[in-house]
Design a protein around this motif. Structure first.
Motif, PDB file in Angstrom:
ATOM      1  N   MET A 179       0.848  -1.195   0.000  1.00 26.91           N
ATOM      2  CA  MET A 179       0.000   0.000   0.000  1.00 26.91           C
ATOM      3  C   MET A 179       0.886   1.250   0.000  1.00 26.91           C
ATOM      4  SD  MET A 179      -3.155   1.001   2.538  1.00 26.91           S
ATOM      5  CE  MET A 179      -2.156   1.085   4.008  1.00 26.91           C
ATOM      6  N   THR A 180       0.580   2.197  -0.875  1.00 22.36           N
ATOM      7  CA  THR A 180       1.384   3.403  -0.988  1.00 22.36           C
ATOM      8  C   THR A 180       1.054   4.382   0.138  1.00 22.36           C
ATOM      9  OG1 THR A 180      -0.217   4.583  -2.352  1.00 22.36           O
ATOM     10  CG2 THR A 180       1.371   3.130  -3.493  1.00 22.36           C
ATOM     11  N   ARG A 181       1.926   5.369   0.243  1.00 27.83           N
ATOM     12  CA  ARG A 181       1.709   6.406   1.253  1.00 27.83           C
ATOM     13  C   ARG A 181       0.406   7.145   0.988  1.00 27.83           C
ATOM     14  NH1 ARG A 181       6.643  10.150   1.442  1.00 27.83           N
ATOM     15  NH2 ARG A 181       7.545   8.239   2.302  1.00 27.83           N
ATOM     16  N   GLN A 182       0.124   7.413  -0.285  1.00 28.21           N
ATOM     17  CA  GLN A 182      -1.100   8.129  -0.641  1.00 28.21           C
ATOM     18  C   GLN A 182      -2.344   7.305  -0.303  1.00 28.21           C
ATOM     19  OE1 GLN A 182      -1.178  11.371  -1.680  1.00 28.21           O
ATOM     20  NE2 GLN A 182      -3.367  11.119  -1.219  1.00 28.21           N
ATOM     21  N   ASP A 183      -2.243   5.979  -0.441  1.00 25.97           N
ATOM     22  CA  ASP A 183      -3.361   5.106  -0.058  1.00 25.97           C
ATOM     23  C   ASP A 183      -3.673   5.262   1.427  1.00 25.97           C
ATOM     24  OD1 ASP A 183      -3.748   4.054  -2.585  1.00 25.97           O
ATOM     25  OD2 ASP A 183      -2.342   2.401  -2.260  1.00 25.97           O
ATOM     26  N   THR A 184      -2.607   5.323   2.232  1.00 26.35           N
ATOM     27  CA  THR A 184      -2.784   5.497   3.680  1.00 26.35           C
ATOM     28  C   THR A 184      -3.443   6.833   3.983  1.00 26.35           C
ATOM     29  OG1 THR A 184      -0.821   4.149   4.131  1.00 26.35           O
ATOM     30  CG2 THR A 184      -1.586   5.599   5.892  1.00 26.35           C
ATOM     31  N   GLN A 199       5.425  13.959   8.936  1.00 27.85           N
ATOM     32  CA  GLN A 199       6.447  13.003   9.382  1.00 27.85           C
ATOM     33  C   GLN A 199       7.171  12.380   8.187  1.00 27.85           C
ATOM     34  OE1 GLN A 199       5.241   9.964  12.104  1.00 27.85           O
ATOM     35  NE2 GLN A 199       4.459  11.368  13.651  1.00 27.85           N
ATOM     36  N   SER A 200       6.413  12.050   7.148  1.00 29.25           N
ATOM     37  CA  SER A 200       6.999  11.402   5.977  1.00 29.25           C
ATOM     38  C   SER A 200       7.988  12.306   5.262  1.00 29.25           C
ATOM     39  CB  SER A 200       5.891  10.988   5.001  1.00 29.25           C
ATOM     40  OG  SER A 200       4.986  10.107   5.615  1.00 29.25           O
ATOM     41  N   GLU A 201       7.750  13.615   5.361  1.00 30.86           N
ATOM     42  CA  GLU A 201       8.613  14.584   4.687  1.00 30.86           C
ATOM     43  C   GLU A 201       9.776  15.035   5.552  1.00 30.86           C
ATOM     44  OE1 GLU A 201       5.855  17.606   3.765  1.00 30.86           O
ATOM     45  OE2 GLU A 201       4.760  16.419   2.260  1.00 30.86           O
ATOM     46  N   ASN A 202       9.805  14.563   6.794  1.00 27.10           N
ATOM     47  CA  ASN A 202      10.859  14.966   7.725  1.00 27.10           C
ATOM     48  C   ASN A 202      11.859  13.818   7.895  1.00 27.10           C
ATOM     49  OD1 ASN A 202      12.470  15.838   9.817  1.00 27.10           O
ATOM     50  ND2 ASN A 202      10.765  16.457  11.143  1.00 27.10           N
ATOM     51  N   PRO A 203      13.077  13.944   7.354  1.00 24.78           N
ATOM     52  CA  PRO A 203      14.069  12.862   7.411  1.00 24.78           C
ATOM     53  C   PRO A 203      14.428  12.424   8.828  1.00 24.78           C
ATOM     54  CG  PRO A 203      14.741  14.571   5.862  1.00 24.78           C
ATOM     55  CD  PRO A 203      13.577  15.117   6.626  1.00 24.78           C
ATOM     56  N   THR A 204      14.372  13.361   9.775  1.00 25.22           N
ATOM     57  CA  THR A 204      14.773  13.032  11.145  1.00 25.22           C
ATOM     58  C   THR A 204      13.783  12.075  11.806  1.00 25.22           C
ATOM     59  OG1 THR A 204      13.614  14.959  12.056  1.00 25.22           O
ATOM     60  CG2 THR A 204      15.899  15.271  11.384  1.00 25.22           C
ATOM     61  N   MET A 205      12.556  12.009  11.258  1.00 19.77           N
ATOM     62  CA  MET A 205      11.554  11.134  11.842  1.00 19.77           C
ATOM     63  C   MET A 205      11.897   9.652  11.654  1.00 19.77           C
ATOM     64  SD  MET A 205       9.075  12.321  13.569  1.00 19.77           S
ATOM     65  CE  MET A 205       8.592  13.962  14.067  1.00 19.77           C
TER      66      MET A 205
END
Length: 266
Positions: free
Chosen positions: A1-6, A25-31
């Protein structure tokens, strides 16, 4: 399942804040360095906090306050009127609602009764109590119309149900016989369900008996018996005539200054 599906599924379940937080969170590398449980907890906290905030906003809107922006923190204690900060702080905890007690706020016109009652009411909304504000003359008109439209019981229940009812301009005018019956029915129902009321009046409590017609009015004792034995008094008296200004004027001026600052920032 893709991120967009979620994201789509979260939005479909109306978990929009969680969806937005998930994308952040997905766009933040430190996460990526964070533990899964910690990241999931952050998502849940964001959604939970947003829903609580929205719930409070709805409660404040549904209360129909005269001054919905009233705040305990903004109460003026240096306006030439005698107000006990400790008493206000204790009442603002809203324990009086759990104790099934009333609040009696009395004072002259412009003394800040409405603002104080609304500030307490807003605080109650923030603690997730159900609150309703209404001017007593409007309440009596509402019940009179309901009687003609045969919706009396429904309208009466509307005012009997909230955990906290704020009655402004209480006994501003001596009630008629029909109005006294309406007041008795409302107080009886609220007393039966142990619901709290904030009364705002220009008349002190010891003057209410006469406003209801005294011993000559059959319902006077029955009404007073459901009010006076279970409450806290806040009598707003003039303490320093030199500083004594109308609280309507004070809060209106403060609001105007706040709006001017906002416009300048924009």
């Amino acid at each position: 399942m893709t991120r967009q599906d979620t994201v789509n599924k979260l939005n479909e379940m109306r978990l929009t804040t969680m969806s937005h937080e998930y994308m952040l969170q997905s766009e933040n590398p430190t996460m990526k360095e964070q533990d899964f449980d910690d990241r999931f907890a952050m998502l849940v906290d964001a959604e939970y906090s947003k829903r609580r905030t929205n719930s409070i906003i709805r409660k404040i809107q549904n209360a129909h306050f005269d001054q919905p922006d009233a705040s305990i923190e903004d109460i003026n204690y240096e306006c030439g009127r005698k107000l006990n900060k400790n008493t206000i702080k204790r009442i603002a905890s809203c324990e009086f609602i759990d104790e099934k007690r009333h609040i009696f706020i009395t004072g002259a016109t412009g003394s800040g009764k409405t603002y104080l009652s609304n500030a307490i009411g807003v605080e109650a909304c923030k603690r997730f109590y159900t609150v309703m504000y209404i001017r007593t003359p409007d309440l009596l008109i509402d019940l009179d119309i309901a009687r003609d439209e045969e919706t009396y019981k429904k309208v009466l229940n509307k005012y009997a149900k909230p955990q906290l009812l704020i009655l402004d301009e209480w006994l501003l005018v001596k009630p008629s016989s029909d109005e006294k019956r309406d007041i008795f029915e409302l107080l009886h129902r609220r007393s039966k369900n142990n619901r709290s009321i904030i009364f705002c009046s220009q008349y002190r409590r010891d003057e209410w008996y006469d406003q209801f017609g005294g011993a000559d009015a059959p319902l006077t004792d029955a009404i007073m018996d459901r009010i006076v034995h279970n409450g806290y008094d806040i009598d707003i008296k003039s303490d320093d005539p030199n500083k004594d200004i109308s609280m309507r004027e004070y809060y209106a001026s403060k609001e105007a200054v706040s709006e001017a600052i906002s416009e300048n920032k924009a």
